[in-house]
Design an enzyme around this catalytic site. Structure first.
Site, PDB file in Angstrom:
ATOM      1  N   SER A   1       0.828  -1.193   0.000  1.00  0.00           N
ATOM      2  CA  SER A   1       0.000   0.000   0.000  1.00  0.00           C
ATOM      3  C   SER A   1       0.870   1.254   0.000  1.00  0.00           C
ATOM      4  O   SER A   1       1.942   1.258  -0.578  1.00  0.00           O
ATOM      5  CB  SER A   1      -0.980  -0.024   1.174  1.00  0.00           C
ATOM      6  OG  SER A   1      -1.986   0.957   1.005  1.00  0.00           O
TER       7      SER A   1
ATOM      8  N   HIS B   1       2.812   3.197   2.046  1.00  0.00           N
ATOM      9  CA  HIS B   1       4.214   3.285   2.466  1.00  0.00           C
ATOM     10  C   HIS B   1       5.109   2.502   1.527  1.00  0.00           C
ATOM     11  O   HIS B   1       6.245   2.899   1.257  1.00  0.00           O
ATOM     12  CB  HIS B   1       4.368   2.767   3.896  1.00  0.00           C
ATOM     13  CG  HIS B   1       5.648   3.173   4.547  1.00  0.00           C
ATOM     14  ND1 HIS B   1       6.676   2.293   4.793  1.00  0.00           N
ATOM     15  CD2 HIS B   1       6.078   4.388   4.998  1.00  0.00           C
ATOM     16  CE1 HIS B   1       7.672   2.930   5.390  1.00  0.00           C
ATOM     17  NE2 HIS B   1       7.338   4.206   5.507  1.00  0.00           N
ATOM     18  N   CYS B   2       4.600   1.398   1.002  1.00  0.00           N
ATOM     19  CA  CYS B   2       5.391   0.560   0.099  1.00  0.00           C
ATOM     20  C   CYS B   2       5.737   1.259  -1.210  1.00  0.00           C
ATOM     21  O   CYS B   2       6.734   0.909  -1.845  1.00  0.00           O
ATOM     22  CB  CYS B   2       4.628  -0.730  -0.211  1.00  0.00           C
ATOM     23  SG  CYS B   2       4.240  -1.755   1.215  1.00  0.00           S
ATOM     24  N   VAL B   3       4.923   2.219  -1.641  1.00  0.00           N
ATOM     25  CA  VAL B   3       5.123   2.834  -2.953  1.00  0.00           C
ATOM     26  C   VAL B   3       5.748   4.230  -2.859  1.00  0.00           C
ATOM     27  O   VAL B   3       5.832   4.935  -3.858  1.00  0.00           O
ATOM     28  CB  VAL B   3       3.808   2.917  -3.754  1.00  0.00           C
ATOM     29  CG1 VAL B   3       3.239   1.522  -3.982  1.00  0.00           C
ATOM     30  CG2 VAL B   3       2.775   3.820  -3.084  1.00  0.00           C
TER      31      VAL B   3
END
Length: 354
Positions: A334, A336-338
């Site tokens: 989501s 934070h991952c991107v």
């Protein structure tokens, strides 16, 4: 700009450390989704959510957006017209820039970066283009940087800016990342490279998380002494026991002054979400903190508003914004991952070692 190898003085030896995410940003780096197959035929919906995320972040700070081909750039420019976004044409495999991008370090007002190796969470997907992204970022910024031989993903480490880091054994200790590197070895490595003087370990992450349990999907610092951690009340859910063990471990942990942390429980989404490859790992802990804002993933779930109510008091002075991530989570991560934050400050070119 200079490449700084492991044999050169380490970032910590030169006074560089990894700042907390809530420190001021110069920009946010992201990559635009491009491959419909990677998104199981749902690319249009993913791009719509990405556009809303990028536009929201760009209201508060510039976004540096990587696009892998002409079609991606046309699509992104059309959706993001008028937003504070700079586009970069870069060969890419995927969008998880938290993990394949650089980790920035600071010394006072100076910013440099560390270029770790990336192998798509132990060779699960294609990664060779994504592994080159930190080098591109360093060239664009003219930043001195350390080229490390170890594999390390930004989503696997959480820091409070005062020398304490959090991670999970299920991720860092896999044999598909850095075979033979144990807890003591990671503690020494992260002290040398990122200024993490105290590395605290949790057991594991969410069920069916292809990252092997990144810390940023379950447990986050919200300030120097406050930790929010995911909980699952249903004892029949496979996440229940792991999250309960993490909670108990956190309650026993102490900061570098010997004081307990403030631990705040954060619900997981109530509904089980299924994707093309089984259960998805939706979580509210994968929020992103920026200049004056926090963006929190939402899933059309009964716990969406409850999660926002937990998080809002933890970020005084910041606007806590819920945005849909129902399509993005189909890829396994989501907000934070991107994203990857570039701290505010002047760029250090590494001249003093030339």
């Amino acid at each position: 700009m200079r490449h700084l190898l492991p044999s050169d003085p380490t970032p910590s030896a030169l006074g560089f450390t990894m700042p907390a995410e809530w420190a001021p940003h110069a920009a946010t780096w992201m990559s635009w989704p491009a491959d419909d197959d990677l998104w199981f035929g749902r690319l249009a919906g993913v791009r719509a959510e990405f556009a809303e995320l990028v536009r929201t972040i760009a209201r508060f700070e510039p976004v540096q957006l990587l696009v892998r081909d002409e079609e991606s750039e046309r699509d992104a420019r059309a959706r993001l017209s008028g937003a504070d976004v700079r586009f970069h044409a870069v060969a890419l495999d995927d969008v998880w820039l938290r993990d394949n991008g650089p980790i920035f370090v600071q010394r006072g007002a100076e910013t440099a970066l560390v270029n770790w190796r990336f192998n798509a969470w132990g060779g699960k997907f294609h990664w060779h283009n994504d592994d080159q992204v930190p080098e591109y970022v360093a060239q664009v910024l003219g930043a001195g940087h350390w080229d490390r031989p170890e594999i390390l993903e930004g989503g696997g480490l959480e820091v409070n800016g005062l020398g304490t880091g959090l991670t999970t054994r299920s991720c860092f200790l896999t044999e598909t990342r850095n075979p033979g590197l144990d807890e003591a070895g990671y503690s020494a490595l992260l002290q040398e490279t990122l200024g993490v003087r105290q590395l605290l370990w949790l057991g594991g992450g969410l069920e069916n998380d292809h990252t092997d349990g990144h810390i940023d999907t379950i447990t986050r610092f919200t300030d120097e002494r406050t930790i929010v951690t995911s909980v699952e009340p249903n004892p029949e859910d496979p996440n229940h026991a792991v999250m309960a063990a993490n909670l108990e471990a956190l309650r026993r942990m102490r900061d570098m002054a010997g004081e307990p942390f403030r631990i705040v429980e954060l619900p997981l989404p109530a509904a089980r979400l299924e994707g093309a490859e089984g259960r998805l790992p939706p979580t509210y802990a994968n929020f992103y903190i920026g200049n004056g804002f926090v963006v929190v993933p939402q899933y059309g779930d009964p716990n969406d508003e409850r999660a926002l109510a937990v998080l809002r008091p933890l970020f005084p002075g910041r606007e806590v914004i819920g945005l849909s991530s129902r399509e993005i989570i189909g890829g396994g991560g989501s907000f934070h991952c991107v994203t990857q934050q570039q701290p505010a400050g002047t760029i250090w070119p590494g001249q003093e070692l030339a």
